[in-house]
Structure formats: C-alpha cells, structure tokens
Write a protein that holds these residues in place. Structure first.
Motif, short mmCIF file in Angstrom:
data_model
loop_
_atom_site.label_atom_id
_atom_site.label_comp_id
_atom_site.label_asym_id
_atom_site.label_seq_id
_atom_site.Cartn_x
_atom_site.Cartn_y
_atom_site.Cartn_z
N LEU A 55 0.83 -1.29 0.08
CA LEU A 55 -0.34 -0.47 -0.08
C LEU A 55 0.92 1.55 -0.01
O LEU A 55 0.42 2.57 -0.58
N LEU A 56 1.87 1.48 0.91
CA LEU A 56 2.45 2.14 0.98
C LEU A 56 3.96 2.24 -0.47
O LEU A 56 4.72 3.83 -0.64
N SER A 57 4.22 1.44 -1.45
CA SER A 57 5.37 1.38 -2.30
C SER A 57 5.01 2.37 -3.20
O SER A 57 6.44 2.98 -4.21
N THR A 58 3.57 3.25 -3.46
CA THR A 58 3.83 4.13 -4.62
C THR A 58 4.29 5.72 -4.20
O THR A 58 4.39 5.93 -4.20
N VAL A 59 3.37 5.56 -2.51
CA VAL A 59 2.58 6.95 -1.86
C VAL A 59 4.21 7.49 -1.18
O VAL A 59 4.61 8.44 -0.52
N GLN A 60 5.23 5.85 0.08
CA GLN A 60 5.72 6.47 0.42
C GLN A 60 6.83 5.23 0.53
O GLN A 60 7.00 4.53 1.61
#
Length: 560
Positions: A444-449
């Motif tokens: 879930l965080l891979s693209t945003v953080q």
C-alpha cells in the motif's frame, strides 16, 4: 498539534516556475501541515484555471520524518500564465461557465441529444435526477435502452430483456451524487468534452435527498476555449460566436456577453437547457415499463443490477455500440463474477440502512461542491473507500489487522490522514502483527512512501515464522471476508480463457493480471480457520510452507 511543512515540491510545471506558483498560492515552508492548508491550495489551483489533474498531499518517508508538501499538476496548454490578463473572449467564456453552473439551480435541465444514421439518444439531467436513453433505428433489430437515477430509485430498461430493473434507495446515511461536466476537449481534433461522474456520501441527514445532482464546470476546462487555435471567434454585437469547421462537421457556440447565456450546436448533437423535459421523458419511461417484471434483488441490488446489464442476450443486442470483442468478453466475465458473489460487499453497503459501523468520530462526507479536492476522486475510488470504512467491521473479526488496515486505507483514500502515522507506528512496533500484515502495508505504501514501504518489508521478514503467519492468516480467513474470498476465487475459476484474457487486458496491472491467471488455473478454495476442528494439519489450514519462499522473496524485493 500539526507539524510544520519543511519542504515543498511541485511537479508537472512546464511554463511556470515553482516560485510563480508558490507566490500565487501564498504558501511557504514553516506553515502548519493541516487539512485547512490542503483545501486552500487545492481551491486556489482549481480556481486559477491554469492547471488540471491536481494532486496535493503531505508526505513523510518515516513516521517522524520531515513533512513534504507535494503538488502534482498538469498545465493547461496555450493559456496565459498566472498574473497575466485574460482576453475578452476568455472573460465571455468564464461568464458562460457561471451561467451553466447555476443552470440547475434556476430550474433549467441540461439536455444532450445525439443522432447518427444507426442510433439516436439523449441525456437529460435536472435537479431531480438523470435519464439516459438510446434507440437503434433498425426496423429488423429495434432496440431501446434507458437508465434513470433519481432521488428515490434506479430504473434500467433494456428492450431485449423483457424485464426492467428497478430498485428503491433505502433511507439511511448514504447519498448518491452525480455530476455532469462540460469543458474543452483535450484532443486537438475535438472541441467539447462531456463527462459524467459520481460519488457517495456516508452521513446524509434526514433533511437531505438520497441523490444530489450537480454540474461540474472546471475553470481549467472552460475558459481555455478562448485560446484554442482551431476555433474562430467573432463578435456580433453583445454575442460571442465561436465556430469550428472540420470537413462536413460544423461546431458552434454562442455566448451572450451580458448574461453569459450559452448555446451549443455540433454536427451530430446539441446541448441545450430546457424546462420540463425531464418530467415528460420520465413519465414516458414509466409507462413503457409499468407492467414488466422486476429483475432487482432487494438484498443484492448491485449484483443483480450487474447481472441484468451483463446478460448475454442484452450484450448481444448492444454489440454494435461496443463492437470490440475484448470489451464484450469482459462484460460477460463481470456478469459471471457478480453471479458468483464477488460484489457482496457492495450489496451490503447499499442495503445497510443504519450505517451503524460509522461513529460520530470517524464519519465522512464527499460533498458535491465543485472543488478539485473532491472531483479528482473517481466514483470507483469513493465506493471502494466507503466499503473499506463502513463495511470492514462486518467483513473482518474485531481487533484484527485486516480491519485496522482496511479502515485506515479507506480514510486515507478520502483524505483523512490525521491518525495514519499513529496506526502505522502501532502496527510496526507490535509483535502480534505478522508477515502478511506487513507485506500488505508495504504494498500500500510502495508508491506513496517508498522508504516507509521498505521498512515494513524488513519488518515482515523479521516476523517470517509459522506462528505469526498463522495469526495473520486466521484474521483473513475468519468471518465473512473468508467466505467472500472463497466465493471470489471460485467465481474467477469459472471464467473461460477468452473472458479471463479480456478481464486482464482491461486491468492494465501486470501483477494483478498474473494473480488472476493463477487463480483461474488452480482448483481449490480458501480454507477458513473454523475448519481447523476438522483438519488438524496446520500447514493445510495455514499453508505457511507453501507460500513462505514466495512471500519472503517478495518482501526482499520490496526492501531493496
């Protein structure tokens, strides 16, 4: 107390400098990183008319890292820069924009009519609802279709079905919101673009209608008409006449400079504002469908609606509207998935009239005001967020990691991030959360953080053991989600090769497409934790040995 902004990054600028944009926004490092500032930045960018496809958000690479305000924009080509004056034509189009935006409030109805040698149709939108109709002119294979969405009901009619689909909106917290947009087409060979979009609100009050209708007229999509190189402008007294000829096609708009009153005529269609058209068309549709049997299932309104629309007989009748075989096969596949129970969470959402899962603290609302903060949210995203927030407690066991992650993901999708860092910190430091939980958050965080995503991947590798995996798996497989997941896997296994490939070709996501192919090619189902009583082999109930190498490899890739 909110943290302070330590850095501002603006991406997508071509003609503007970052200094110009920041000066216009009146924002700088050191200001409080709160939701009020996000709304102000969104609104000023939106109202400037120089940018579209806005994305404005705060980012932190780690829980205690510096706050970065990231602004991603797309510049509208060919228009004056911020601070530069507008020409007379642009001012006329801006006045027309306000006239159109207020049309529904004045009791006017937006009517879009189109006509071709084979088909004709119309879209009528009023304050009361939206009605779309199409008609095939063929005497040998006549066909009619209609879709009505108003404050009390959804009514669909396909003449080949010998049935109607009619369902009443239940009183409760949900409010459906539909927006029609009119603006300049981004393609050089087209002049106008008409968009239909929607949303959903989770805290409708008894005084508010079940359905809210609005016209979304974005400044960035309207006054750029004045600077289109393929449009000729001529002033005829107080009227601005804008024309474009393209072979046999002729497009024309007229704007009254004094009032902003607007008219448009295209080669095969026209847009007008009328009074009383919606009620006349509604009465005619109700008369045609009054005695037809109803295909709607009150307990499964979404699933039964998709099944009705994706019935093979109905799709065959519309093959000349959507002639591409891939799209038709995808629609057949969607119908099968709906029959198999894949849309059960949406059914529960739409039939949950008391919305008891939403507390006063975490209630949310997607208003229908014309703001980029909300119009940038697609209807699919809003529906997904609504399911995650309000239905998660019915799908997952209490106090489980899927419930915690699903609800927080829903809030993030809706822009409510005030508790996100605390939730992530809680999960990261608590040993009860295992590798599946951390792998989910890492993705879930891979693209945003990305940096935080790597930290959760590393934490997942630390928790890579059979006991921690079993806890994670039990939380997923228990409860209604386990049944839904099992039904979903079985439904995908029923797809034919052509239907599966049609679905994967439309997804545009290689990893998800590969996963669907693996599900389709395997036999079996999700084992639920309750079956442990009948099956004492933990590795069959919680298949750690079967997935540990692949899961560990994926986490190691995420950590790099």
């Amino acid at each position: 107390m909110p943290a302070q902004i330590e850095q501002i990054v603006i991406e997508g600028l071509i003609r503007h400098t970052q200094h110009q944009v920041l000066q216009y926004l009146q924002v700088d490092s050191g200001q409080l990183a709160d939701s009020k500032l996000l709304r102000q930045v969104n609104q000023r960018l939106w109202s400037s008319g120089r940018f579209d496809n806005l994305q404005v958000a705060f980012h932190k690479d780690t829980a205690n890292g510096p706050v970065v305000l990231k602004i991603n924009v797309h510049e509208v080509p060919g228009v004056p820069l911020l601070g530069e004056p507008l020409n007379a034509e642009a001012k006329a189009f801006l006045k027309a924009r306000y006239w159109i935006a207020e049309a529904l409030e004045r009791g006017k109805e937006l009517v879009v009519e189109f006509d071709s040698p084979s088909w004709s149709g119309s879209i009528v939108q009023s304050q009361h609802g939206q009605l779309v109709q199409i008609h095939r002119k063929s005497k040998e294979e006549p066909f009619q279709a209609a879709l009505l969405i108003d404050n009390g009901q959804l009514l669909a009619y396909l003449s080949t079905a010998e049935q109607k689909f009619q369902t009443r909106f239940r009183s409760g917290k949900q409010q459906l919101q539909f927006h029609a947009g009119i603006g300049a087409a981004p393609e050089i060979d087209r002049l106008w673009a008409i968009t239909l979009a929607g949303g959903i609100s989770g805290n409708r009050t008894p005084a508010e209608p079940n359905l809210a209708i609005s016209l979304a007229i974005n400044p960035a999509g309207f006054w750029p008409f004045a600077y289109k190189t393929n449009l000729d402008h001529e002033w005829q007294g107080d009227q601005l006449v804008s024309r474009r000829s393209n072979g046999l096609r002729r497009e024309e708009t007229r704007i009254d400079q004094r009032t902003g009153e607007f008219q448009m005529h295209l080669a095969n269609s026209q847009i007008t504002f009328e009074t009383g058209r919606y009620q006349r068309e509604l009465q005619s549709l109700q008369q045609r469908t009054r005695t037809l049997p109803n295909a709607a299932d009150p307990e499964h309104p979404v699933s039964s609606f998709v099944q009705y629309c994706c019935n093979p007989k109905n799709l065959d009748a519309m093959k000349d509207i959507v002639p591409h075989p891939t799209v038709l096969n995808a629609q057949l596949a969607i119908g099968k998935l709906a029959t198999g129970g894949v849309l059960e969470p949406l059914d529960r959402l739409m039939t949950n009239s008391n919305a008891s899962a939403i507390t006063a603290e975490n209630r949310f609302r997607i208003p229908h005001q014309h703001s980029a903060e909300y119009t940038n949210l697609s209807m699919a995203r809003q529906l997904a967020a609504r399911v995650l927030v309000s239905a998660a407690s019915n799908l997952f066991p209490a106090d489980s990691w899927p419930l915690l992650v699903a609800r927080e993901t829903g809030f993030v999708m809706l822009g409510h991030t005030q508790h996100t860092n605390a939730v992530l910190q809680q999960i990261y430091t608590d040993d009860q959360y295992g590798p599946v939980c951390h792998a989910t958050i890492s993705q879930l965080l891979s693209t945003v953080q990305p940096k935080l995503s790597k930290q959760f991947a590393s934490r997942g590798l630390q928790q890579m053991n059979a006991e921690a995996f079993a806890r994670d798996y039990r939380d997923l497989a228990n409860g209604d989600f386990g049944k839904w997941m099992s039904d979903t896997i079985h439904a995908f296994q029923t797809l034919t090769p052509s239907e599966l490939e049609a679905m994967t070709s439309l997804i545009k996501h290689d990893q998800l497409a590969d996963l669907l192919r693996q599900i389709n090619s395997t036999e079996g189902r999700v084992l639920r934790a309750e079956e442990k009583k009948e099956n004492t082999d933990d590795n069959r109930v919680f298949p750690f040995d079967a997935v540990k190498h692949e899961l560990a490899g994926w986490l190691q890739t995420q950590r790099r």
